[in-house]
Enzyme design. Sequence first.
Site, short mmCIF file in Angstrom:
data_model
loop_
_atom_site.label_atom_id
_atom_site.label_comp_id
_atom_site.label_asym_id
_atom_site.label_seq_id
_atom_site.Cartn_x
_atom_site.Cartn_y
_atom_site.Cartn_z
N ARG A 17 0.92 -1.16 0.11
CA ARG A 17 0.05 0.01 0.03
C ARG A 17 0.86 1.36 0.09
O ARG A 17 2.13 1.04 0.24
CB ARG A 17 -0.85 -0.10 1.19
CG ARG A 17 -2.16 -1.02 1.15
CD ARG A 17 -2.94 -1.18 2.54
NE ARG A 17 -2.00 -1.71 3.44
CZ ARG A 17 -2.43 -1.65 4.79
NH1 ARG A 17 -3.44 -1.44 5.15
NH2 ARG A 17 -1.59 -2.29 5.74
N LYS B 21 2.31 1.69 7.47
CA LYS B 21 2.70 0.87 8.56
C LYS B 21 3.56 2.02 9.41
O LYS B 21 4.07 2.83 9.08
CB LYS B 21 3.36 -0.18 8.11
CG LYS B 21 2.59 -1.23 7.25
CD LYS B 21 1.23 -1.52 7.97
CE LYS B 21 1.83 -2.92 9.03
NZ LYS B 21 0.32 -3.31 9.47
N TYR C 32 -0.43 4.32 11.05
CA TYR C 32 -0.59 3.24 11.66
C TYR C 32 0.60 3.00 12.60
O TYR C 32 1.81 2.86 12.15
CB TYR C 32 -0.89 1.92 11.13
CG TYR C 32 -2.44 1.85 10.45
CD1 TYR C 32 -3.56 2.19 11.06
CD2 TYR C 32 -2.43 1.48 9.39
CE1 TYR C 32 -4.87 1.97 10.69
CE2 TYR C 32 -3.74 1.44 8.56
CZ TYR C 32 -4.92 1.43 9.38
OH TYR C 32 -6.19 1.45 8.62
N HIS D 74 0.24 1.29 16.42
CA HIS D 74 0.22 -0.03 17.05
C HIS D 74 1.33 0.01 18.17
O HIS D 74 2.05 -1.01 18.23
CB HIS D 74 -0.02 -1.26 16.20
CG HIS D 74 -1.19 -1.10 15.60
ND1 HIS D 74 -2.22 -1.33 15.93
CD2 HIS D 74 -1.47 -1.03 14.02
CE1 HIS D 74 -3.55 -1.37 14.99
NE2 HIS D 74 -2.63 -1.12 13.73
N GLU E 289 -4.78 4.43 14.33
CA GLU E 289 -5.66 3.65 15.02
C GLU E 289 -6.48 3.95 16.34
O GLU E 289 -7.40 3.24 16.81
CB GLU E 289 -4.83 2.28 15.33
CG GLU E 289 -3.83 2.43 16.57
CD GLU E 289 -2.49 2.73 15.90
OE1 GLU E 289 -2.42 3.12 14.76
OE2 GLU E 289 -1.57 2.52 16.61
N ASP F 290 -5.76 -11.02 14.54
CA ASP F 290 -4.76 -9.80 14.77
C ASP F 290 -5.31 -9.46 16.29
O ASP F 290 -4.19 -8.81 16.95
CB ASP F 290 -4.96 -8.83 13.70
CG ASP F 290 -6.38 -8.14 14.20
OD1 ASP F 290 -7.31 -8.80 14.19
OD2 ASP F 290 -6.49 -7.01 13.65
N1 NAD Z 1 -7.02 -10.14 9.76
C1 NAD Z 1 -7.23 -9.06 9.33
O1 NAD Z 1 -6.58 -8.56 8.15
C2 NAD Z 1 -8.00 -7.94 9.91
C3 NAD Z 1 -8.53 -6.45 9.10
C4 NAD Z 1 -9.32 -5.83 9.80
C5 NAD Z 1 -9.79 -5.98 11.16
N2 NAD Z 1 -9.58 -7.36 11.67
C6 NAD Z 1 -10.15 -7.69 13.11
O2 NAD Z 1 -11.32 -8.11 12.72
C7 NAD Z 1 -11.83 -8.44 14.17
C8 NAD Z 1 -13.37 -7.44 14.00
O3 NAD Z 1 -13.12 -6.22 13.56
P1 NAD Z 1 -14.60 -5.18 13.68
O4 NAD Z 1 -14.05 -4.11 12.98
O5 NAD Z 1 -15.68 -5.82 12.66
O6 NAD Z 1 -14.96 -4.89 15.10
P2 NAD Z 1 -16.42 -4.31 15.55
O7 NAD Z 1 -16.07 -3.60 17.18
O8 NAD Z 1 -17.01 -3.56 14.43
O9 NAD Z 1 -17.23 -5.72 15.58
C9 NAD Z 1 -17.04 -6.69 16.85
C10 NAD Z 1 -18.40 -7.44 17.06
O10 NAD Z 1 -18.04 -8.71 17.65
C11 NAD Z 1 -19.30 -8.60 18.59
N3 NAD Z 1 -18.99 -9.57 19.81
C12 NAD Z 1 -18.14 -9.34 20.93
N4 NAD Z 1 -17.94 -10.48 21.51
C13 NAD Z 1 -18.79 -11.43 20.92
C14 NAD Z 1 -19.10 -12.73 21.24
N5 NAD Z 1 -18.72 -13.44 22.31
N6 NAD Z 1 -19.66 -13.31 20.13
C15 NAD Z 1 -20.33 -12.79 19.05
N7 NAD Z 1 -19.83 -11.35 18.75
C16 NAD Z 1 -19.24 -11.01 19.68
C17 NAD Z 1 -19.35 -7.19 19.34
O11 NAD Z 1 -20.66 -7.08 19.84
C18 NAD Z 1 -19.06 -6.50 17.84
O12 NAD Z 1 -20.42 -6.32 17.18
C19 NAD Z 1 -11.08 -7.47 15.02
O13 NAD Z 1 -10.25 -8.26 15.90
C20 NAD Z 1 -10.11 -6.87 14.06
O14 NAD Z 1 -8.93 -6.38 14.71
C21 NAD Z 1 -8.56 -8.12 10.92
#
Ligand code: NAD
Length: 370
Positions: free
Chosen positions: A15, A75, A94, A96, A118, A270
């Site tokens: 990126r 990054k 970012y 972190h 972030e 993550d």
């Molecule tokens: N792997 C990647 O490349 C990547 C990229 C972006 C985000 N992420 C990760 O994805 C995850 C989700 O991000 P987001 O932006 O959607 O977060 P968000 O805060 O928008 O949504 C999280 C949801 O999880 C729900 N939740 C909490 N505990 C729960 C449970 N026990 N059962 C079911 N649902 C539950 C919450 O109520 C909320 O609606 C985060 O960990 C974020 O860091 C990873």
Amino acid sequence: MIIGVPKEIKNNENRIALTPAGAAELVKHGHEVYVQAGGGMGSGFQDEAYIGAGAKMLPTIEDVYGIAEMIIKVKEPIEEEYKLIKEGQILYTYFHFASCEPLTHAMIANKSICLAYETVELPDRSLPLLVPMSEVAGRMSIQEGAKYLEKTYGGYGVLLGGVAGVLPAKVLIIGGGIVGTEAAKMAAGLGADVTIMDVSLKRLRYLDDIMPANVKTMMSNEFNIREMVKSHDVIIGAVLIPGAKAPHLVTRDMLSTMKPGTVLVDVAVDQGGCFETTKATTHADPTYVIDHVLHYCVANMPGAVPRTSTIALTNATLPYAIEIAGKGWKQACIDNEPLRKGLNVVDGKVVYKGVAEAFDLPYESVETVL
Ligand SMILES: NC(=O)c1ccc[n+]([C@@H]2O[C@H](COP(=O)([O-])OP(=O)(O)OC[C@H]3O[C@@H](n4cnc5c(N)ncnc54)[C@H](O)[C@@H]3O)[C@@H](O)[C@H]2O)c1
């Protein structure tokens, strides 16, 4: 203001922090924009496009850091960049910090102004500069899930949408936030039979209202998850508990109850992952199999689609960049509370509590630097 956009040098990062369209906006506002030659190539932006937008190209990363009052990046700076950063230089990227102590110490020592994407936070506690990457990862999770369901990849061998006379695949999405919602929209669009689980009834009510008929909602609890995983073809992990490790909602013993070739995509990897058997993987080697169940756990999913990710990220970061460049970081942070929350390390002081606590460092409130 003089703005510098270096090429990202972290491994596999394609990126760039500014598109030609973004460069044109900053130039229109009277700023000088310097981009490192070749910096946009990974995202499909040629140097000529930046030049056409009014930016100037510089041959080396040293030149970019050397000239800029504000560096815009994607990054966190890596070790090779630490020595290039100057006292008082604004770094908008970012960071972190809490996951990297040497970075924190380096930014304290060089007395730069570190504005972390972030932690920019809106009054409703949402994080506007993280949302675009969650949107990308959420949509991508279904693309990946559909691909790995194919037999040649080790999947169960079903087509997400089925065909006439054949039932569609079943997709379970655990967590109905940004990632979960985007995943549900994609899976529904492809014709899958989708269920979203969340612990928030308010959120489930909202999703129930807006989603198409092939998306159902269900309360997330161990009993329901244990039951649902038996019959689903793709299971997406999308939970987030802010500031905490993700809970292990799908446990090891549940794997043996799943169909062989079930695909688990843990987007929450993550934050440690919400499946007990999650181990972070890379785009080069994205999957592994445990108990005949395929796991896809890539920690930087948006990295696979750098062009989309670059444009999505800069759409969100640019308005703040324009404000910082126009007013200077101090006045911009005084006027704009969400942006103020992005200040992490300023002139050698740690002004973000979570970062100070992570490494037992002295904390100063952000007001002391404004
Ligand atoms: N792997 C990647 O490349 C990547 C990229 C972006 C985000 N992420 C990760 O994805 C995850 C989700 O991000 P987001 O932006 O959607 O977060 P968000 O805060 O928008 O949504 C999280 C949801 O999880 C729900 N939740 C909490 N505990 C729960 C449970 N026990 N059962 C079911 N649902 C539950 C919450 O109520 C909320 O609606 C985060 O960990 C974020 O860091 C990873």
